[in-house]
Scaffold this active site. Structure first.
Site, mmCIF file in Angstrom:
data_model
loop_
_atom_site.group_PDB
_atom_site.id
_atom_site.type_symbol
_atom_site.label_atom_id
_atom_site.label_comp_id
_atom_site.label_asym_id
_atom_site.label_seq_id
_atom_site.Cartn_x
_atom_site.Cartn_y
_atom_site.Cartn_z
ATOM 1 N N HIS A 30 130.197 30.201 3.323
ATOM 2 C CA HIS A 30 131.616 30.341 3.677
ATOM 3 C C HIS A 30 132.109 31.782 3.544
ATOM 4 C CE1 HIS A 30 135.430 27.608 3.756
ATOM 5 N NE2 HIS A 30 135.557 28.641 4.535
ATOM 6 N N TYR A 46 137.581 22.453 1.209
ATOM 7 C CA TYR A 46 138.817 21.939 1.810
ATOM 8 C C TYR A 46 139.253 20.675 1.066
ATOM 9 C CZ TYR A 46 137.519 24.919 5.821
ATOM 10 O OH TYR A 46 137.166 25.970 6.634
ATOM 11 N N PHE A 55 150.486 29.672 15.923
ATOM 12 C CA PHE A 55 151.585 30.502 16.407
ATOM 13 C C PHE A 55 151.545 30.664 17.919
ATOM 14 C CE2 PHE A 55 154.091 34.659 16.004
ATOM 15 C CZ PHE A 55 155.267 34.003 15.685
#
Length: 336
Positions: free
Chosen positions: A128, A61, A213
């Site tokens: 990951h 990240y 969303f």
């Protein structure tokens, strides 16, 4: 009037006690538009103050930026935190990601993460993504060595298939599986969830709010900043956006009846899926964090859960989970 917040309960991920609600820190460094460093650090501090002590990051990240930021934020408060980070992904020059699960990479990457985070031990260390070129037994074997060395306390997998989970636990116990799970992404329930639970593995849903969303705050593709990756996400473009908006409207209508926000209702649904489930909604702002914490106080009846199941049955969302389907579990061959 002073606002009050519900107490965030504690849950166990394969033996690691964490807050029932975590904080995904990725957006503080990439993907969701520009972030304010000061507000990001203040958000982490506020999370700890409210009892959200399970923090999630990764070395990929912001190419290490996120781990450095989280390390700065928890300095002086390390004992309050259950710290999770990940390895195996790197950005390549083709605009995508490379996966590296080689044992030597495991050993190198953990040292970099420890340094950036400014800690002596990582509470939960995930692979990951599973590397299809490296037997997962080899990768987990190297991760297990880190536990023996005291650099890592518990091991996790992210977006692993049922078969990968079975093979991994033959080498070392896996405490947690991180995978996408929400009202609009229920793929996990088909096979992987049962296999994880069979082996006592806790579930850590990322994007439990459907990448924002399901909060109802996004009503048009124009709501995204120019540098927000959701502009090109399959579920946020074209006819899929319009179709998925109908799902959000149904969730919002039910939330209004219950006197909560759409995001709180969606998050409460994830929390209600089991005592071994610890969602990690991501945010870079204190206001959204506080709204998410409010979900810990939302009580859903069996009738509420049944109604939400009718509103959002498995497969309800239009569009894929990623523009590149290889990032979803089980979509790349895992060879041994």
């Amino acid at each position: 009037m002073t606002q009050t917040f519900p107490t965030v309960p504690r849950r166990s991920l394969g033996g690691l006690e964490v807050s029932a609600l975590g904080l995904g820190c990725m957006g503080m460094s990439q993907m969701y538009g520009t972030a304010d460093r000061g507000e990001s650090i203040a958000t982490v501090h506020r999370a700890l103050d409210l009892g959200v002590t399970f923090l999630d990051t990764s070395d990929v990240y912001g190419a290490g930026h996120n781990e450095e930021l989280v390390g700065e934020a928890i300095a002086g408060r390390r004992d309050e935190v259950q710290l999770a980070t990940k390895f195996s992904l790197t950005h390549n020059d083709r605009g995508g990601m490379d996966i590296d699960g080689r044992p030597e990479n495991v050993r190198a990457r953990v040292e970099d993460s420890l340094r950036r985070l400014g800690v002596d031990v990582i509470d939960l260390y995930y692979q990951h993504r599973v590397d299809p070129r490296v037997p997962i037994e080899d990768t987990v074997g190297a991760m297990a060595e880190l536990v023996e060395q005291g650099k890592v306390r518990y091991l996790g997998l992210s977006e692993a298939s049922a078969e990968s989970i079975r093979r991994a636990v033959s080498v070392h116990p896996i405490a947690a599986l991180q995978s996408e799970w929400s009202l609009w992404t229920r793929d996990l329930e088909t096979e992987v969830l049962a296999v994880a639970r069979e082996h006592g593995i806790g579930i850590v849903p990322f994007s439990p709010l459907g990448r924002g969303f399901l909060t109802g705050a996004i009503t048009s593709p124009d709501d995204f900043a120019e540098d927000d990756w959701r502009r090109t996400h399959p579920r946020f473009t074209g006819e899929a956006f319009t179709a998925n908006l109908r799902l959000v409207e149904a969730v919002r209508a039910m939330a209004e009846e219950k006197g909560v926000t759409a995001g709180q209702l969606a998050l409460a649904w994830v929390l209600a899926q089991g005592e071994d489930v610890v969602p990690i909604p991501g945010t870079k702002r204190r206001s959204y964090l506080e709204e998410n914490v409010g979900a810990a106080g939302v009580q859903l009846t069996p009738e509420d859960l049944a109604r939400l199941g009718e509103i959002a049955p498995p497969g309800v969302a239009e569009g894929g989970r990623y523009a590149d389907a290889a990032y979803a579990y089980g979509n790349s061959p895992e060879r041994g």
